[in-house]
Motif scaffolding. Sequence first.
Motif, short mmCIF file in Angstrom:
data_model
loop_
_atom_site.label_atom_id
_atom_site.label_comp_id
_atom_site.label_asym_id
_atom_site.label_seq_id
_atom_site.Cartn_x
_atom_site.Cartn_y
_atom_site.Cartn_z
N SER A 29 3.79 -4.19 -7.71
CA SER A 29 2.96 -5.38 -7.52
C SER A 29 3.26 -6.05 -6.19
N ALA A 30 4.53 -6.15 -5.83
CA ALA A 30 4.92 -6.76 -4.56
C ALA A 30 4.41 -5.93 -3.38
N LEU A 31 4.48 -4.61 -3.49
CA LEU A 31 3.99 -3.75 -2.42
C LEU A 31 2.48 -3.90 -2.24
N LEU A 32 1.77 -3.98 -3.35
CA LEU A 32 0.33 -4.16 -3.28
C LEU A 32 -0.02 -5.51 -2.66
N ALA A 33 0.71 -6.55 -3.08
CA ALA A 33 0.46 -7.90 -2.55
C ALA A 33 0.77 -7.98 -1.06
N ALA A 34 1.78 -7.24 -0.61
CA ALA A 34 2.17 -7.27 0.81
C ALA A 34 1.27 -6.39 1.67
N GLY A 35 0.39 -5.63 1.06
CA GLY A 35 -0.51 -4.78 1.83
C GLY A 35 0.15 -3.49 2.29
N VAL A 37 0.37 -0.66 0.60
CA VAL A 37 -0.36 0.52 0.13
C VAL A 37 -1.64 0.73 0.94
N ALA A 38 -2.16 -0.31 1.57
CA ALA A 38 -3.43 -0.22 2.31
C ALA A 38 -3.42 0.84 3.40
N PRO A 39 -2.36 0.95 4.23
CA PRO A 39 -2.41 2.00 5.26
C PRO A 39 -2.53 3.40 4.67
N ARG A 40 -1.88 3.65 3.56
CA ARG A 40 -1.93 4.97 2.94
C ARG A 40 -3.33 5.27 2.43
N SER A 41 -3.96 4.30 1.77
CA SER A 41 -5.30 4.56 1.23
C SER A 41 -6.31 4.72 2.36
N LEU A 42 -6.18 3.93 3.43
CA LEU A 42 -7.07 4.10 4.57
C LEU A 42 -6.85 5.45 5.22
N TYR A 43 -5.60 5.86 5.31
CA TYR A 43 -5.25 7.17 5.89
C TYR A 43 -5.93 8.29 5.10
N LYS A 84 0.68 -6.10 10.77
CA LYS A 84 1.36 -5.61 11.98
C LYS A 84 2.61 -4.81 11.64
N ALA A 85 3.23 -5.10 10.52
CA ALA A 85 4.44 -4.36 10.13
C ALA A 85 4.14 -2.89 9.87
N SER A 86 2.92 -2.58 9.51
CA SER A 86 2.57 -1.19 9.17
C SER A 86 2.21 -0.36 10.40
N ARG A 87 2.12 -0.97 11.56
CA ARG A 87 1.65 -0.25 12.75
C ARG A 87 2.66 0.75 13.29
N TYR A 92 -0.05 5.22 9.69
CA TYR A 92 -0.90 4.36 10.51
C TYR A 92 -1.16 5.00 11.87
N VAL A 93 -0.11 5.50 12.49
CA VAL A 93 -0.23 6.10 13.82
C VAL A 93 -1.16 7.31 13.78
N LYS A 94 -0.97 8.16 12.78
CA LYS A 94 -1.82 9.36 12.67
C LYS A 94 -3.27 8.97 12.38
N CYS A 95 -3.46 8.00 11.51
CA CYS A 95 -4.80 7.53 11.17
C CYS A 95 -5.49 6.98 12.42
N ARG A 96 -4.79 6.16 13.18
CA ARG A 96 -5.35 5.60 14.41
C ARG A 96 -5.68 6.70 15.41
N ASP A 97 -4.80 7.70 15.52
CA ASP A 97 -5.04 8.81 16.45
C ASP A 97 -6.27 9.62 16.05
#
Length: 142
Positions: A29-35, A37-43, A84-87, A92-97
């Motif tokens: 729950s804390a991980l979801l609230a902190a965002g 998991v979002a980079p992984r799902s976007l990836y 910004k912590a996930s960058r 995140y880096v691979k997704c952005r690339d």
Amino acid sequence: MQLYLAVVCCATTCSCLPAVCFELLLTISALLAAGIVAPRSLYVTVISTIKGYGDYFWADVVEKVDEWGEQVLQYQAQCKKLPKASRDWPAYVKCRDIIDNFLEMLPLFQALAHKAMRERHWKAVMQTTGMLADCAEPFSPL
């Protein structure tokens, strides 16, 4: 809602709710609230979508290239909105690339899809890459 269902499920399947199970749910729950998991799902979404573009036939690419560009621009905007912590994370880096590489190639796809320019560009691409492609065949895959 999923957290609530998981707690109810754990509570109904065992006579006593173990502290480890509840701690794990709190951590998730804390991980979801902190965002986190979002980079992984976007990836996962970006990878599956852009790899899926390779399954289209050229006739479909001509029709959908602009739609793809809009969709990948939306992914780029979502990527920029992540914490910004996930960058620094590899996902995140691979997704952005992947997004940046696709957006770099997008003008080439758009130029190849343009009827007035297609033949000339195809010849240049075939000469540069040393590969043969039948641009007149609408059902040749990418």
